[in-house]
Design a protein around this motif. Structure first.
Motif, PDB file in Angstrom:
ATOM      1  N   HIS A   8       4.976  -1.612   0.888  1.00  0.00           N
ATOM      2  CA  HIS A   8       3.829  -0.838   1.345  1.00  0.00           C
ATOM      3  C   HIS A   8       2.534  -1.364   0.740  1.00  0.00           C
ATOM      4  O   HIS A   8       1.512  -1.489   1.435  1.00  0.00           O
TER       5      HIS A   8
ATOM      6  N   PRO B   8       1.742   1.379   6.416  1.00  0.00           N
ATOM      7  CA  PRO B   8       2.153   2.791   6.406  1.00  0.00           C
ATOM      8  C   PRO B   8       0.974   3.727   6.173  1.00  0.00           C
ATOM      9  O   PRO B   8      -0.024   3.363   5.540  1.00  0.00           O
TER      10      PRO B   8
ATOM     11  N   ALA C 169      -0.576   7.287   4.561  1.00  0.00           N
ATOM     12  CA  ALA C 169      -0.384   8.062   3.332  1.00  0.00           C
ATOM     13  C   ALA C 169      -0.475   9.552   3.631  1.00  0.00           C
ATOM     14  O   ALA C 169      -1.318   9.995   4.420  1.00  0.00           O
TER      15      ALA C 169
ATOM     16  N   GLN D  41       0.700   9.541  -0.731  1.00  0.00           N
ATOM     17  CA  GLN D  41       2.013   8.908  -0.851  1.00  0.00           C
ATOM     18  C   GLN D  41       2.394   8.249   0.473  1.00  0.00           C
ATOM     19  O   GLN D  41       2.332   8.896   1.522  1.00  0.00           O
ATOM     20  N   THR D  42       2.803   6.990   0.423  1.00  0.00           N
ATOM     21  CA  THR D  42       3.286   6.321   1.631  1.00  0.00           C
ATOM     22  C   THR D  42       4.806   6.392   1.744  1.00  0.00           C
ATOM     23  O   THR D  42       5.346   6.331   2.842  1.00  0.00           O
ATOM     24  N   LEU D  43       5.499   6.499   0.613  1.00  0.00           N
ATOM     25  CA  LEU D  43       6.958   6.597   0.627  1.00  0.00           C
ATOM     26  C   LEU D  43       7.335   8.069   0.512  1.00  0.00           C
ATOM     27  O   LEU D  43       7.047   8.727  -0.497  1.00  0.00           O
TER      28      LEU D  43
ATOM     29  N   CYS E  11      14.735   8.085   2.331  1.00  0.00           N
ATOM     30  CA  CYS E  11      13.365   7.619   2.156  1.00  0.00           C
ATOM     31  C   CYS E  11      12.829   7.202   3.520  1.00  0.00           C
ATOM     32  O   CYS E  11      13.538   6.564   4.303  1.00  0.00           O
TER      33      CYS E  11
ATOM     34  N   ALA F  71       8.952   6.349   5.984  1.00  0.00           N
ATOM     35  CA  ALA F  71       7.517   6.111   6.040  1.00  0.00           C
ATOM     36  C   ALA F  71       7.072   6.269   7.484  1.00  0.00           C
ATOM     37  O   ALA F  71       7.854   6.066   8.419  1.00  0.00           O
TER      38      ALA F  71
END
Length: 328
Positions: A71, A87, A89, A93-95, A102, A104
């Motif tokens: 990412h 990705p 956010a 947070q992107t993950l 998990c 995205a």
């Protein structure tokens, strides 16, 4: 990956909808599955008619730290105006996580398929690969691996020894061909290159065209030699490949110097990809999607052909590497 028997059977549509809803996204269309065997990727539209892609990562393949490096690389490229699907956010947070998965979320970028036979498009791709590598050379991945013979040759060879998917009557001939291929690669492999962050899987299928190239799917991003992101674009006979390579490198060097000693790695990298791909199929065989989509893996004809392909690649590795016109 440590859990080769993992499948996505618990990833139901309701689970996906709930995961997205938890991030404030209301799905207002069906989930359209996109072509991905390693992960599960779906395109959809929200209630405001915005289009997205959600990617659920295969558990145990990459660590959270490794995914975050993917990412970060995509966002670095985006900041440097390199066209890449990066990705989004949510609360910085992107993950994201949901039920131990998990995932995205990406904007749906769309576009036409990159035309590998279009020399004008090829030149554009070479130029943007130079920019991609300009960004990639600013630092290295610390959690993601380097491209090397251990992961791509030695570990697959050990897997081939133990798998039951190779017919017993053909296994010895196949293993002999693998050993010859490994020996031939080791004779050509060298480390006279600078490691940099790469796309890692830069073939025509991972490039969209939208008035210029758009790079997608950094899932296989690794440290390695720059030529790894160039050689998979080459096709046709040797003369055609040389012409394509000349064009790509000339455009590439508008932004990033290309180390010509890496040309000797093109055929070793091709061999490594051939071996690694077979090992990947074997490792994923317990996932129901793989027997369904790759039924030929169990056929004797396939393993005979693969043995022949490996032996042919051994011969190719004995030939002089592809070269560019000398610079004086």
């Amino acid at each position: 990956m440590t859990c080769n028997a993992f499948t996505f059977q618990t990833l139901h549509p309701d689970t996906i909808m709930d995961a997205l809803f938890a991030q404030g996204i209301r799905v207002d269309s069906g989930l359209t599955a996109l072509n991905s065997y390693e992960n599960r990727v779906y395109q959809f539209q929200d209630e405001d008619r915005r289009r997205y892609v959600v990617k659920f990562y295969r558990p145990e393949r990459w660590s959270a730290a490794q995914i975050l490096e993917e990412h970060e690389f995509a966002l670095d490229l985006q900041c440097d105006d390199v066209p890449v699907a990066a990705p989004l956010a949510f609360n910085h947070q992107t993950l994201l996580t949901h039920h131990d998965f998990c995932f995205a979320v990406f904007p749906s970028v769309g576009g036409r398929q990159f035309e590998a036979d279009n020399l004008d498009q090829m030149e554009w791709v070479g130029r943007y690969l130079g920019r991609l590598h300009q960004t990639g050379s600013k630092k290295r991945f610390t959690h993601r691996p380097d491209i090397g013979v251990k992961e791509y040759l030695i570990e697959p060879r050990q897997l081939f020894e133990t798998t039951t998917l190779i017919p017993a009557s053909l296994k010895q001939a196949f293993l002999s061909a693998v050993d010859k291929l490994i020996d031939a690669v080791m004779e050509q492999w060298h480390s006279r290159f600078n490691l940099l962050r790469l796309h890692g899987d830069c073939h025509a299928g991972n490039i969209l065209w939208r008035d210029g190239p758009m790079f997608v799917d950094l899932d296989d991003a690794r440290n390695g030699p720059a030529v790894q992101d160039l050689w998979m674009l080459l096709h046709g006979d040797r003369a055609e490949q040389r012409m394509q390579l000349e064009m790509i490198v000339e455009a590439y060097e508008e932004f990033c110097e290309f180390n010509r000693t890496e040309l000797a790695l093109i055929e070793p990298l091709r061999a490594m990809r051939q071996v690694y791909y077979l090992a990947w199929l074997i490792r994923r065989w317990d996932d129901p999607a793989f027997p369904k989509n790759f039924p030929w893996l169990c056929s004797e004809d396939h393993w005979r052909r693969q043995t022949s392909i490996f032996l042919n690649q051994v011969n190719v590795l004995q030939e002089p590497p592809l070269a560019l016109t000398p610079i004086y």
